[in-house]
Design an enzyme around this catalytic site. Structure first.
Site, PDB file in Angstrom:
ATOM      1  N   LYS A  29       0.833  -1.207   0.000  1.00  0.00           N
ATOM      2  CA  LYS A  29       0.000   0.000   0.000  1.00  0.00           C
ATOM      3  C   LYS A  29       0.871   1.262   0.000  1.00  0.00           C
ATOM      4  O   LYS A  29       2.097   1.181   0.200  1.00  0.00           O
ATOM      5  CB  LYS A  29      -0.920  -0.034   1.235  1.00  0.00           C
ATOM      6  CG  LYS A  29      -1.914  -1.220   1.218  1.00  0.00           C
ATOM      7  CD  LYS A  29      -2.846  -1.168   2.424  1.00  0.00           C
ATOM      8  CE  LYS A  29      -3.799  -2.353   2.438  1.00  0.00           C
ATOM      9  NZ  LYS A  29      -4.757  -2.275   3.575  1.00  0.00           N
ATOM     10  N   TYR A  69     -12.202  -2.277  -3.267  1.00  0.00           N
ATOM     11  CA  TYR A  69     -12.743  -2.285  -1.903  1.00  0.00           C
ATOM     12  C   TYR A  69     -14.272  -2.239  -1.878  1.00  0.00           C
ATOM     13  O   TYR A  69     -14.868  -1.831  -0.879  1.00  0.00           O
ATOM     14  CB  TYR A  69     -12.151  -1.131  -1.101  1.00  0.00           C
ATOM     15  CG  TYR A  69     -10.748  -1.415  -0.573  1.00  0.00           C
ATOM     16  CD1 TYR A  69     -10.480  -2.561   0.186  1.00  0.00           C
ATOM     17  CD2 TYR A  69      -9.696  -0.543  -0.819  1.00  0.00           C
ATOM     18  CE1 TYR A  69      -9.206  -2.832   0.669  1.00  0.00           C
ATOM     19  CE2 TYR A  69      -8.409  -0.807  -0.334  1.00  0.00           C
ATOM     20  CZ  TYR A  69      -8.183  -1.954   0.407  1.00  0.00           C
ATOM     21  OH  TYR A  69      -6.921  -2.223   0.897  1.00  0.00           O
ATOM     22  N   PHE A  77     -15.193   3.374   7.656  1.00  0.00           N
ATOM     23  CA  PHE A  77     -13.815   3.667   7.261  1.00  0.00           C
ATOM     24  C   PHE A  77     -13.617   3.714   5.746  1.00  0.00           C
ATOM     25  O   PHE A  77     -12.508   3.962   5.262  1.00  0.00           O
ATOM     26  CB  PHE A  77     -12.850   2.643   7.875  1.00  0.00           C
ATOM     27  CG  PHE A  77     -13.121   1.205   7.468  1.00  0.00           C
ATOM     28  CD1 PHE A  77     -12.611   0.697   6.284  1.00  0.00           C
ATOM     29  CD2 PHE A  77     -13.892   0.374   8.277  1.00  0.00           C
ATOM     30  CE1 PHE A  77     -12.859  -0.616   5.903  1.00  0.00           C
ATOM     31  CE2 PHE A  77     -14.146  -0.949   7.905  1.00  0.00           C
ATOM     32  CZ  PHE A  77     -13.630  -1.442   6.710  1.00  0.00           C
ATOM     33  N   ARG A 105      -1.780 -14.426   3.828  1.00  0.00           N
ATOM     34  CA  ARG A 105      -2.555 -13.842   4.936  1.00  0.00           C
ATOM     35  C   ARG A 105      -1.830 -14.055   6.277  1.00  0.00           C
ATOM     36  O   ARG A 105      -1.795 -13.155   7.116  1.00  0.00           O
ATOM     37  CB  ARG A 105      -3.966 -14.457   4.997  1.00  0.00           C
ATOM     38  CG  ARG A 105      -4.841 -14.144   3.797  1.00  0.00           C
ATOM     39  CD  ARG A 105      -5.344 -12.721   3.753  1.00  0.00           C
ATOM     40  NE  ARG A 105      -6.184 -12.369   4.875  1.00  0.00           N
ATOM     41  CZ  ARG A 105      -6.857 -11.214   4.960  1.00  0.00           C
ATOM     42  NH1 ARG A 105      -6.781 -10.312   3.980  1.00  0.00           N
ATOM     43  NH2 ARG A 105      -7.587 -10.944   6.007  1.00  0.00           N
ATOM     44  N   ARG A 122       2.659  -6.827   9.339  1.00  0.00           N
ATOM     45  CA  ARG A 122       1.986  -5.806  10.143  1.00  0.00           C
ATOM     46  C   ARG A 122       2.519  -5.809  11.574  1.00  0.00           C
ATOM     47  O   ARG A 122       2.714  -4.756  12.179  1.00  0.00           O
ATOM     48  CB  ARG A 122       0.476  -6.044  10.117  1.00  0.00           C
ATOM     49  CG  ARG A 122      -0.149  -5.730   8.752  1.00  0.00           C
ATOM     50  CD  ARG A 122      -1.588  -6.170   8.658  1.00  0.00           C
ATOM     51  NE  ARG A 122      -2.229  -5.757   7.400  1.00  0.00           N
ATOM     52  CZ  ARG A 122      -3.443  -6.137   7.024  1.00  0.00           C
ATOM     53  NH1 ARG A 122      -4.153  -6.957   7.804  1.00  0.00           N
ATOM     54  NH2 ARG A 122      -3.952  -5.723   5.885  1.00  0.00           N
ATOM     55  N   ASN A 132      -1.598  -0.095   7.050  1.00  0.00           N
ATOM     56  CA  ASN A 132      -1.073  -1.389   7.485  1.00  0.00           C
ATOM     57  C   ASN A 132      -0.267  -2.104   6.398  1.00  0.00           C
ATOM     58  O   ASN A 132      -0.136  -3.323   6.396  1.00  0.00           O
ATOM     59  CB  ASN A 132      -2.214  -2.259   8.008  1.00  0.00           C
ATOM     60  CG  ASN A 132      -3.313  -2.429   6.971  1.00  0.00           C
ATOM     61  OD1 ASN A 132      -3.127  -2.117   5.804  1.00  0.00           O
ATOM     62  ND2 ASN A 132      -4.457  -2.949   7.389  1.00  0.00           N
ATOM     63  N   HIS A 135      -1.867  -5.517   1.423  1.00  0.00           N
ATOM     64  CA  HIS A 135      -3.142  -6.184   1.157  1.00  0.00           C
ATOM     65  C   HIS A 135      -2.867  -7.570   0.596  1.00  0.00           C
ATOM     66  O   HIS A 135      -1.947  -7.749  -0.192  1.00  0.00           O
ATOM     67  CB  HIS A 135      -3.961  -5.400   0.122  1.00  0.00           C
ATOM     68  CG  HIS A 135      -5.122  -6.189  -0.421  1.00  0.00           C
ATOM     69  ND1 HIS A 135      -6.347  -6.220   0.205  1.00  0.00           N
ATOM     70  CD2 HIS A 135      -5.227  -7.028  -1.487  1.00  0.00           C
ATOM     71  CE1 HIS A 135      -7.154  -7.032  -0.471  1.00  0.00           C
ATOM     72  NE2 HIS A 135      -6.495  -7.536  -1.504  1.00  0.00           N
ATOM     73  N   GLU A 146      -9.565 -10.234  -7.913  1.00  0.00           N
ATOM     74  CA  GLU A 146      -8.633  -9.116  -7.748  1.00  0.00           C
ATOM     75  C   GLU A 146      -7.509  -9.176  -8.784  1.00  0.00           C
ATOM     76  O   GLU A 146      -7.088  -8.141  -9.309  1.00  0.00           O
ATOM     77  CB  GLU A 146      -8.086  -9.115  -6.315  1.00  0.00           C
ATOM     78  CG  GLU A 146      -9.161  -8.715  -5.307  1.00  0.00           C
ATOM     79  CD  GLU A 146      -8.749  -8.870  -3.846  1.00  0.00           C
ATOM     80  OE1 GLU A 146      -9.587  -8.582  -2.980  1.00  0.00           O
ATOM     81  OE2 GLU A 146      -7.600  -9.291  -3.566  1.00  0.00           O
TER      82      GLU A 146
HETATM   83  P1  IDP Z   1      -7.594  -6.917   5.656  1.00  0.00           P
HETATM   84  O1  IDP Z   1      -6.759  -5.890   4.910  1.00  0.00           O
HETATM   85  O2  IDP Z   1      -6.837  -7.527   6.788  1.00  0.00           O
HETATM   86  O3  IDP Z   1      -8.235  -7.931   4.738  1.00  0.00           O
HETATM   87  P2  IDP Z   1     -10.249  -5.695   5.813  1.00  0.00           P
HETATM   88  O4  IDP Z   1     -11.225  -5.902   6.921  1.00  0.00           O
HETATM   89  O5  IDP Z   1     -10.551  -6.356   4.507  1.00  0.00           O
HETATM   90  O6  IDP Z   1      -8.802  -6.112   6.354  1.00  0.00           O
HETATM   91  O7  IDP Z   1     -10.118  -4.134   5.585  1.00  0.00           O
HETATM   92  C1  IDP Z   1      -9.527  -3.618   4.412  1.00  0.00           C
HETATM   93  C2  IDP Z   1      -8.646  -2.448   4.775  1.00  0.00           C
HETATM   94  O8  IDP Z   1      -9.446  -1.385   5.265  1.00  0.00           O
HETATM   95  C3  IDP Z   1      -7.656  -2.729   5.918  1.00  0.00           C
HETATM   96  O9  IDP Z   1      -6.480  -3.381   5.498  1.00  0.00           O
HETATM   97  C4  IDP Z   1      -7.388  -1.327   6.434  1.00  0.00           C
HETATM   98  O10 IDP Z   1      -6.461  -0.638   5.602  1.00  0.00           O
HETATM   99  C5  IDP Z   1      -8.761  -0.687   6.287  1.00  0.00           C
HETATM  100  N1  IDP Z   1      -9.570  -0.809   7.526  1.00  0.00           N
HETATM  101  C6  IDP Z   1     -10.272  -1.882   7.941  1.00  0.00           C
HETATM  102  N2  IDP Z   1     -10.908  -1.650   9.099  1.00  0.00           N
HETATM  103  C7  IDP Z   1     -10.612  -0.379   9.416  1.00  0.00           C
HETATM  104  C8  IDP Z   1     -10.972   0.462  10.534  1.00  0.00           C
HETATM  105  O11 IDP Z   1     -11.702   0.085  11.439  1.00  0.00           O
HETATM  106  N3  IDP Z   1     -10.446   1.728  10.507  1.00  0.00           N
HETATM  107  C9  IDP Z   1      -9.645   2.190   9.507  1.00  0.00           C
HETATM  108  N4  IDP Z   1      -9.299   1.436   8.469  1.00  0.00           N
HETATM  109  C10 IDP Z   1      -9.758   0.165   8.416  1.00  0.00           C
HETATM  110 MG    MG Z   2      -9.697  -7.778   3.294  1.00  0.00          MG
END
Ligand code: IDP
Ligand code: MG
Length: 158
Positions: A29, A69, A77, A105, A122, A132, A135, A146
């Site tokens: 990212k 997304y 968010f 993952r 992470r 973070n 992805h 994707e």
């Molecule tokens: P993942 O990246 O571990 O699959 P997801 O739940 O799919 O997590 O969320 C996608 C992305 O959205 C996350 O990697 C993060 O960058 C952002 N994100 C998810 N939840 C939050 C939140 O509660 N606050 C801010 N950003 C969030």
């Molecule tokens: Mg995800």
């Protein structure tokens, strides 16, 4: 006979239960590029033995970010997330290995900073739930979708 790649030498071919080879979509990212962690992150996957079968750098436009997304549309968010992911260049890649989706993952670490174990990307490099670094597709079907979204067929190795 095909030469055995270095990272597959020593793998016991008599084991019948080896997982099928699959491909997954991975992205460094904008925060990872900004912080100079591209080599660190790709290097971890490479050293683990995942094969890079597609790799490019681009700044995603809004349409691409929204499609990527889409599952999060409407969540609190979401707007900031699209803003973040379009804020600068990312490195998009396709990685291949048996069980690639789950292995990536695991190596990424959990979403919640407190749950991201040391030793994961992470868990070693961020305390931020949004910024973070990485992805990775969460299942084989999302991986296929994707990869098709981010790459044309000609950009992926056969
Ligand atoms: P993942 O990246 O571990 O699959 P997801 O739940 O799919 O997590 O969320 C996608 C992305 O959205 C996350 O990697 C993060 O960058 C952002 N994100 C998810 N939840 C939050 C939140 O509660 N606050 C801010 N950003 C969030
Ligand atoms: Mg995800």
């Amino acid at each position: 006979r095909e030469p055995v790649p270095a990272n597959r030498r020593g793998v016991d071919k008599t084991r019948a239960e080896e997982a099928p080879v699959e491909r997954t979509f991975v992205m460094v990212k904008p925060d990872g590029v900004e912080r100079g962690l591209v080599g660190e992150i790709i290097g971890r996957f490479e050293r683990r033995g995942l094969r890079i079968v597609g790799l490019k750098m681009l700044t995603p436009d809004r349409a691409l970010a929204e499609r990527h997304y889409a599952v999060h549309a409407g969540k609190p968010f979401y707007d900031e997330l699209v803003e973040f992911i379009t804020s600068g260049p990312v490195v998009a890649m396709a990685l291949e290995a048996p069980d690639a989706v789950k292995i990536v993952r695991q190596m990424m670490g959990a979403l919640k900073p407190l749950d991201a174990a040391p030793g994961t990307i992470r868990g070693d490099f961020t305390v931020d739930v949004q910024k973070n670094l990485v992805h990775g597709s969460d299942a084989p079907d999302t991986a296929a979708a994707e990869l098709a979204l981010w790459f044309s067929e000609g950009e992926l190795l056969r």
